[in-house]
Design a protein around this motif. Structure first.
Motif, PDB file in Angstrom:
ATOM      1  N   TYR A  93     -31.245  -5.125 -39.827  1.00 49.47           N
ATOM      2  CA  TYR A  93     -30.145  -3.744 -39.508  1.00 49.47           C
ATOM      3  C   TYR A  93     -31.132  -3.141 -37.560  1.00 49.47           C
ATOM      4  CZ  TYR A  93     -29.857   1.361 -39.980  1.00 49.47           C
ATOM      5  OH  TYR A  93     -29.616   2.869 -40.347  1.00 49.47           O
ATOM      6  N   LEU A  94     -32.451  -3.054 -37.637  1.00 50.57           N
ATOM      7  CA  LEU A  94     -33.017  -2.366 -36.383  1.00 50.57           C
ATOM      8  C   LEU A  94     -32.495  -3.403 -35.410  1.00 50.57           C
ATOM      9  CD1 LEU A  94     -36.290  -1.741 -37.826  1.00 50.57           C
ATOM     10  CD2 LEU A  94     -34.818  -0.381 -37.481  1.00 50.57           C
ATOM     11  N   ALA A  95     -32.141  -4.501 -34.998  1.00 58.61           N
ATOM     12  CA  ALA A  95     -31.620  -5.215 -34.241  1.00 58.61           C
ATOM     13  C   ALA A  95     -29.963  -4.283 -34.000  1.00 58.61           C
ATOM     14  CB  ALA A  95     -31.455  -6.141 -34.012  1.00 58.61           C
ATOM     15  N   ASP A  96     -29.210  -4.418 -34.725  1.00 58.79           N
ATOM     16  CA  ASP A  96     -27.642  -3.513 -34.691  1.00 58.79           C
ATOM     17  C   ASP A  96     -28.057  -2.238 -34.129  1.00 58.79           C
ATOM     18  OD1 ASP A  96     -27.240  -6.321 -35.081  1.00 58.79           O
ATOM     19  OD2 ASP A  96     -25.988  -5.980 -37.115  1.00 58.79           O
ATOM     20  N   GLN A  97     -28.243  -1.320 -34.948  1.00 58.29           N
ATOM     21  CA  GLN A  97     -28.710  -0.322 -34.462  1.00 58.29           C
ATOM     22  C   GLN A  97     -29.033  -0.137 -33.664  1.00 58.29           C
ATOM     23  OE1 GLN A  97     -27.632   3.378 -36.701  1.00 58.29           O
ATOM     24  NE2 GLN A  97     -26.769   1.209 -38.127  1.00 58.29           N
ATOM     25  N   PHE A  98     -29.418  -0.159 -32.264  1.00 56.79           N
ATOM     26  CA  PHE A  98     -30.536  -0.815 -31.501  1.00 56.79           C
ATOM     27  C   PHE A  98     -29.773  -1.777 -30.663  1.00 56.79           C
ATOM     28  CE2 PHE A  98     -33.155   1.769 -34.342  1.00 56.79           C
ATOM     29  CZ  PHE A  98     -32.857   3.007 -33.960  1.00 56.79           C
ATOM     30  N   ALA A  99     -28.309  -1.855 -30.541  1.00 58.41           N
ATOM     31  CA  ALA A  99     -28.317  -2.669 -29.577  1.00 58.41           C
ATOM     32  C   ALA A  99     -28.386  -3.295 -28.268  1.00 58.41           C
ATOM     33  CB  ALA A  99     -26.380  -2.888 -29.841  1.00 58.41           C
ATOM     34  N   ASP A 100     -28.763  -1.866 -27.678  1.00 54.44           N
ATOM     35  CA  ASP A 100     -29.202  -1.586 -26.262  1.00 54.44           C
ATOM     36  C   ASP A 100     -30.321  -2.563 -25.751  1.00 54.44           C
ATOM     37  OD1 ASP A 100     -29.720   0.816 -27.817  1.00 54.44           O
ATOM     38  OD2 ASP A 100     -30.485   1.330 -26.254  1.00 54.44           O
ATOM     39  N   LYS A 101     -30.717  -2.492 -26.845  1.00 54.36           N
ATOM     40  CA  LYS A 101     -32.084  -2.853 -26.714  1.00 54.36           C
ATOM     41  C   LYS A 101     -32.642  -4.909 -26.471  1.00 54.36           C
ATOM     42  CE  LYS A 101     -34.621   0.666 -27.188  1.00 54.36           C
ATOM     43  NZ  LYS A 101     -35.553   1.493 -25.957  1.00 54.36           N
ATOM     44  N   GLY A 102     -31.644  -5.272 -27.120  1.00 56.02           N
ATOM     45  CA  GLY A 102     -31.491  -6.755 -26.458  1.00 56.02           C
ATOM     46  C   GLY A 102     -31.967  -7.946 -27.743  1.00 56.02           C
ATOM     47  N   LEU A 103     -32.282  -7.038 -28.766  1.00 58.72           N
ATOM     48  CA  LEU A 103     -32.791  -8.178 -29.469  1.00 58.72           C
ATOM     49  C   LEU A 103     -31.975  -8.837 -30.814  1.00 58.72           C
ATOM     50  CD1 LEU A 103     -35.673  -5.865 -30.687  1.00 58.72           C
ATOM     51  CD2 LEU A 103     -35.935  -7.776 -29.197  1.00 58.72           C
ATOM     52  N   ALA A 104     -30.788  -9.118 -30.742  1.00 60.39           N
ATOM     53  CA  ALA A 104     -29.764  -9.472 -31.490  1.00 60.39           C
ATOM     54  C   ALA A 104     -29.055 -10.207 -30.736  1.00 60.39           C
ATOM     55  CB  ALA A 104     -29.268  -9.120 -31.972  1.00 60.39           C
ATOM     56  N   PRO A 105     -28.263 -11.892 -30.413  1.00 56.40           N
ATOM     57  CA  PRO A 105     -26.969 -11.473 -29.567  1.00 56.40           C
ATOM     58  C   PRO A 105     -26.204 -10.906 -29.634  1.00 56.40           C
ATOM     59  CG  PRO A 105     -28.428 -13.590 -30.889  1.00 56.40           C
ATOM     60  CD  PRO A 105     -29.100 -12.229 -30.736  1.00 56.40           C
ATOM     61  N   ALA A 106     -25.006 -10.516 -28.738  1.00 56.20           N
ATOM     62  CA  ALA A 106     -24.253  -9.867 -28.440  1.00 56.20           C
ATOM     63  C   ALA A 106     -22.657 -10.827 -29.971  1.00 56.20           C
ATOM     64  CB  ALA A 106     -23.065 -10.125 -27.439  1.00 56.20           C
TER      65      ALA A 106
END
Length: 209
Positions: free
Chosen positions: A72-85
């Protein structure tokens, strides 16, 4: 930005989410939950009826379960780059190993810790299968490193790496070179060090309460 509250105890899986939050480098509030105390209060049970941590509240959204919080956090703050696009071929790899750790790995190491029977008679009915099969599969996840999604460090590394680290520490997971090398890379990260320092300090404070 919506307020973000982190419910935790430093002697829990809350350490996973602390690390995740430090990787995001965002402001958040901490609510310390005491085992046998406010963790079973009506107020907290309204957020998580399981009466367990970690949990977060982001605006009006409540998320529990470590893997779910990380995703959830990786998607909410996608600009941080903690999940692949979303359109990246690594997106499936990311989900695969994040939830492999939440399912088969958690089950296999828990069975190991409590000497639960896992053998050829019941392995087809148990989500993790045989213990060695689970570990061998996990090892393949690290073959194309340095991280689970190749060169990109993600929330899956936070979650999977925490499970590997604790498994080796408590003897429920073999100290294979692939595991120890991976954990060393992760623990060299600045966010990991910050998170550990914060939780260690919080644990010391609790000792004097």
């Amino acid at each position: 930005m919506k307020p973000l509250t982190f419910y935790t105890n430093p002697n829990s899986r809350g350490r996973i989410i602390r690390w995740m939050l430090e990787e995001l480098n965002l402001p958040y509030d901490v609510e310390l939950m005491h085992f046998g105390g406010n963790i079973k209060s009506a107020e907290f049970l309204a957020l998580n009826p399981m009466g367990k941590v970690p949990a977060i509240k982001h605006g009006n959204t409540v998320v529990t379960e470590g893997a779910a919080i990380c995703a959830y956090l990786a998607d909410q703050f996608a600009d941080k780059g903690l999940a692949p696009a979303p359109d990246s071929p690594e997106r499936g790899t990311y989900y695969r190993w994040l939830f492999f750790a939440a399912g088969p790995l958690e089950m296999a190491t828990t069975a190991k810790a409590y000497n639960w029977r896992l053998d050829s008679d019941n392995c087809t009915s148990v989500g993790c299968g045989l213990y060695n099969d689970t570990l061998n599969t996990l090892e393949t996840a690290l073959a194309n490193g340095p991280y689970l999604c190749g060169e990109q460090f993600t929330a899956a590394d936070v979650y999977v790496g925490s499970h590997i680290s604790w498994g080796m520490l408590f003897g429920t997971l073999e100290r294979r070179p692939a595991f120890t090398d991976y954990v060393q890379r992760l623990q060299a990260r600045k966010a990991y060090s910050r998170a550990t320092e914060l939780d260690d300090a919080l644990a010391k404070t609790m000792e004097h309460q």
